[in-house]
Design a protein around this motif. Structure first.
Motif, PDB file in Angstrom:
ATOM      1  N   LEU A 121      38.455  30.898  18.777  1.00  0.00           N
ATOM      2  CA  LEU A 121      38.538  30.304  20.116  1.00  0.00           C
ATOM      3  C   LEU A 121      37.891  31.193  21.169  1.00  0.00           C
ATOM      4  O   LEU A 121      37.148  30.716  22.026  1.00  0.00           O
ATOM      5  CB  LEU A 121      40.003  30.063  20.500  1.00  0.00           C
ATOM      6  CG  LEU A 121      40.741  29.018  19.679  1.00  0.00           C
ATOM      7  CD1 LEU A 121      42.226  29.067  19.990  1.00  0.00           C
ATOM      8  CD2 LEU A 121      40.166  27.632  19.922  1.00  0.00           C
ATOM      9  N   VAL A 122      38.181  32.495  21.087  1.00  0.00           N
ATOM     10  CA  VAL A 122      37.614  33.440  22.058  1.00  0.00           C
ATOM     11  C   VAL A 122      36.086  33.395  21.996  1.00  0.00           C
ATOM     12  O   VAL A 122      35.416  33.362  23.027  1.00  0.00           O
ATOM     13  CB  VAL A 122      38.161  34.865  21.817  1.00  0.00           C
ATOM     14  CG1 VAL A 122      37.417  35.894  22.646  1.00  0.00           C
ATOM     15  CG2 VAL A 122      39.658  34.913  22.123  1.00  0.00           C
ATOM     16  N   LYS A 123      35.526  33.359  20.788  1.00  0.00           N
ATOM     17  CA  LYS A 123      34.070  33.279  20.618  1.00  0.00           C
ATOM     18  C   LYS A 123      33.511  31.990  21.221  1.00  0.00           C
ATOM     19  O   LYS A 123      32.518  32.002  21.947  1.00  0.00           O
ATOM     20  CB  LYS A 123      33.689  33.323  19.123  1.00  0.00           C
ATOM     21  CG  LYS A 123      33.880  34.657  18.464  1.00  0.00           C
ATOM     22  CD  LYS A 123      33.498  34.533  16.997  1.00  0.00           C
ATOM     23  CE  LYS A 123      33.981  35.720  16.197  1.00  0.00           C
ATOM     24  NZ  LYS A 123      33.735  35.531  14.749  1.00  0.00           N
ATOM     25  N   ARG A 124      34.164  30.876  20.909  1.00  0.00           N
ATOM     26  CA  ARG A 124      33.678  29.581  21.386  1.00  0.00           C
ATOM     27  C   ARG A 124      33.730  29.476  22.909  1.00  0.00           C
ATOM     28  O   ARG A 124      32.796  28.976  23.534  1.00  0.00           O
ATOM     29  CB  ARG A 124      34.507  28.445  20.782  1.00  0.00           C
ATOM     30  CG  ARG A 124      34.262  28.219  19.320  1.00  0.00           C
ATOM     31  CD  ARG A 124      35.107  27.052  18.842  1.00  0.00           C
ATOM     32  NE  ARG A 124      34.969  26.811  17.427  1.00  0.00           N
ATOM     33  CZ  ARG A 124      35.551  25.792  16.802  1.00  0.00           C
ATOM     34  NH1 ARG A 124      36.287  24.926  17.474  1.00  0.00           N
ATOM     35  NH2 ARG A 124      35.386  25.630  15.507  1.00  0.00           N
ATOM     36  N   VAL A 125      34.834  29.915  23.481  1.00  0.00           N
ATOM     37  CA  VAL A 125      34.989  29.810  24.939  1.00  0.00           C
ATOM     38  C   VAL A 125      33.998  30.723  25.653  1.00  0.00           C
ATOM     39  O   VAL A 125      33.420  30.339  26.671  1.00  0.00           O
ATOM     40  CB  VAL A 125      36.454  30.096  25.360  1.00  0.00           C
ATOM     41  CG1 VAL A 125      36.583  30.169  26.861  1.00  0.00           C
ATOM     42  CG2 VAL A 125      37.372  29.019  24.804  1.00  0.00           C
ATOM     43  N   ALA A 126      33.770  31.907  25.107  1.00  0.00           N
ATOM     44  CA  ALA A 126      32.782  32.821  25.707  1.00  0.00           C
ATOM     45  C   ALA A 126      31.391  32.198  25.668  1.00  0.00           C
ATOM     46  O   ALA A 126      30.641  32.267  26.650  1.00  0.00           O
ATOM     47  CB  ALA A 126      32.790  34.167  24.980  1.00  0.00           C
ATOM     48  N   LEU A 127      31.038  31.567  24.573  1.00  0.00           N
ATOM     49  CA  LEU A 127      29.740  30.907  24.453  1.00  0.00           C
ATOM     50  C   LEU A 127      29.644  29.735  25.432  1.00  0.00           C
ATOM     51  O   LEU A 127      28.633  29.569  26.113  1.00  0.00           O
ATOM     52  CB  LEU A 127      29.530  30.416  23.015  1.00  0.00           C
ATOM     53  CG  LEU A 127      28.212  29.694  22.736  1.00  0.00           C
ATOM     54  CD1 LEU A 127      27.013  30.601  23.005  1.00  0.00           C
ATOM     55  CD2 LEU A 127      28.188  29.197  21.298  1.00  0.00           C
ATOM     56  N   ARG A 128      30.711  28.943  25.514  1.00  0.00           N
ATOM     57  CA  ARG A 128      30.718  27.811  26.442  1.00  0.00           C
ATOM     58  C   ARG A 128      30.582  28.278  27.884  1.00  0.00           C
ATOM     59  O   ARG A 128      29.856  27.690  28.667  1.00  0.00           O
ATOM     60  CB  ARG A 128      32.004  26.988  26.251  1.00  0.00           C
ATOM     61  CG  ARG A 128      32.062  25.738  27.115  1.00  0.00           C
ATOM     62  CD  ARG A 128      33.246  24.873  26.783  1.00  0.00           C
ATOM     63  NE  ARG A 128      34.492  25.510  27.153  1.00  0.00           N
ATOM     64  CZ  ARG A 128      35.693  25.028  26.837  1.00  0.00           C
ATOM     65  NH1 ARG A 128      35.808  23.933  26.114  1.00  0.00           N
ATOM     66  NH2 ARG A 128      36.795  25.655  27.228  1.00  0.00           N
ATOM     67  N   GLN A 129      31.249  29.369  28.218  1.00  0.00           N
ATOM     68  CA  GLN A 129      31.170  29.897  29.592  1.00  0.00           C
ATOM     69  C   GLN A 129      29.747  30.333  29.898  1.00  0.00           C
ATOM     70  O   GLN A 129      29.217  30.073  30.977  1.00  0.00           O
ATOM     71  CB  GLN A 129      32.148  31.064  29.770  1.00  0.00           C
ATOM     72  CG  GLN A 129      32.572  31.305  31.207  1.00  0.00           C
ATOM     73  CD  GLN A 129      31.552  32.023  32.058  1.00  0.00           C
ATOM     74  OE1 GLN A 129      30.800  32.865  31.581  1.00  0.00           O
ATOM     75  NE2 GLN A 129      31.519  31.688  33.332  1.00  0.00           N
ATOM     76  N   LYS A 130      29.115  30.965  28.927  1.00  0.00           N
ATOM     77  CA  LYS A 130      27.734  31.423  29.098  1.00  0.00           C
ATOM     78  C   LYS A 130      26.790  30.230  29.295  1.00  0.00           C
ATOM     79  O   LYS A 130      25.888  30.277  30.121  1.00  0.00           O
ATOM     80  CB  LYS A 130      27.316  32.234  27.874  1.00  0.00           C
ATOM     81  CG  LYS A 130      26.009  32.956  27.992  1.00  0.00           C
ATOM     82  CD  LYS A 130      25.764  33.817  26.755  1.00  0.00           C
ATOM     83  CE  LYS A 130      24.462  34.577  26.863  1.00  0.00           C
ATOM     84  NZ  LYS A 130      24.217  35.400  25.679  1.00  0.00           N
ATOM     85  N   GLU A 131      27.036  29.149  28.545  1.00  0.00           N
ATOM     86  CA  GLU A 131      26.170  27.974  28.604  1.00  0.00           C
ATOM     87  C   GLU A 131      26.427  27.099  29.829  1.00  0.00           C
ATOM     88  O   GLU A 131      25.503  26.520  30.386  1.00  0.00           O
ATOM     89  CB  GLU A 131      26.338  27.126  27.341  1.00  0.00           C
ATOM     90  CG  GLU A 131      25.790  27.804  26.097  1.00  0.00           C
ATOM     91  CD  GLU A 131      26.094  27.029  24.821  1.00  0.00           C
ATOM     92  OE1 GLU A 131      26.865  26.037  24.866  1.00  0.00           O
ATOM     93  OE2 GLU A 131      25.563  27.421  23.769  1.00  0.00           O
ATOM     94  N   THR A 132      27.692  26.955  30.230  1.00  0.00           N
ATOM     95  CA  THR A 132      28.035  25.999  31.291  1.00  0.00           C
ATOM     96  C   THR A 132      28.450  26.653  32.600  1.00  0.00           C
ATOM     97  O   THR A 132      28.423  26.004  33.636  1.00  0.00           O
ATOM     98  CB  THR A 132      29.185  25.075  30.851  1.00  0.00           C
ATOM     99  OG1 THR A 132      30.383  25.851  30.700  1.00  0.00           O
ATOM    100  CG2 THR A 132      28.851  24.352  29.558  1.00  0.00           C
ATOM    101  N   GLY A 133      28.925  27.902  32.536  1.00  0.00           N
ATOM    102  CA  GLY A 133      29.383  28.579  33.745  1.00  0.00           C
ATOM    103  C   GLY A 133      30.741  28.105  34.227  1.00  0.00           C
ATOM    104  O   GLY A 133      31.127  28.386  35.367  1.00  0.00           O
TER     105      GLY A 133
END
Length: 189
Positions: A121-133
């Motif tokens: 989850l931590v990996k996915r959310v970090a990636l999503r934050q990077k992509e979407t802000g």
């Protein structure tokens, strides 16, 4: 009417899978997160309250959430069903949703929980934050939301398990593979 609750912590894939379910089963997606973000973007009075709560990593009070949800359901009187994403988060919300739907001659058909471990989850959310802000995906806030899910929100699952409506699916794997598992469950309703 096909009414589904899609459960899972932030980053579990609820939004991704909801989109696919909506297309296949022609359902209306109700995401409390999306409703909150829309109110915040439009800077409604409700949006300003919600913004402050979310900024602090807090849950929005039941009354506000339920009022928004009921408003959204009432906007779609001809819907074939709904996918509830991010709601209910408490047993009182689940009971209120059951009561509201019963008043409309309907009910929750099934509840599907996407199981994903905290590390993923931590990996996915970090990636999503990077992509979407998305502001709620910033590391400290997202960690608080993930903990909130595992410490509080999962307590709703036994409510649905007691009604024989709960199915758990592994949320780690290929998106289409997870979707096929979801469909296999839904097609049995």
């Amino acid at each position: 009417m096909l009414n589904l609750v899609l459960f899972g912590p932030p980053g579990a894939g609820k939004g991704t899978q909801s989109e696919k379910l909506i297309n296949k089963y022609q359902l209306v997606h109700i995401s409390t997160g999306d409703l909150f973000r829309a109110h915040i973007k439009d800077q409604t009075a409700l949006g300003k309250k919600v913004s402050k709560l979310i900024a602090n990593g807090e849950l929005v009070p039941d009354k506000i959430t339920i009022d928004m949800l009921e408003e959204e359901i009432d906007k779609n009187p001809d819907a074939k069903g709904f996918v509830f994403d991010g709601f209910p988060r408490t047993i009182p919300q689940a009971a209120e949703l059951d009561q509201f739907l019963a008043g409309k001659g309907s009910q929750i058909t099934g509840v599907i929980a996407l199981d994903v471990d905290k590390e993923e989850l931590v990996k996915r959310v970090a990636l999503r934050q990077k992509e979407t802000g998305r502001l709620d995906d910033q590391a400290e806030k997202s960690q608080k939301r993930i903990e909130e899910y595992f410490n509080k929100i999962v307590l709703v699952l036994p409510y649905y398990e007691a009604q024989n409506k709960l199915t758990k699916i592994n949320g780690i794997g290929e998106i289409d593979g997870i979707f096929n598992e979801l469909c296999a469950v839904i097609d049995q309703y």
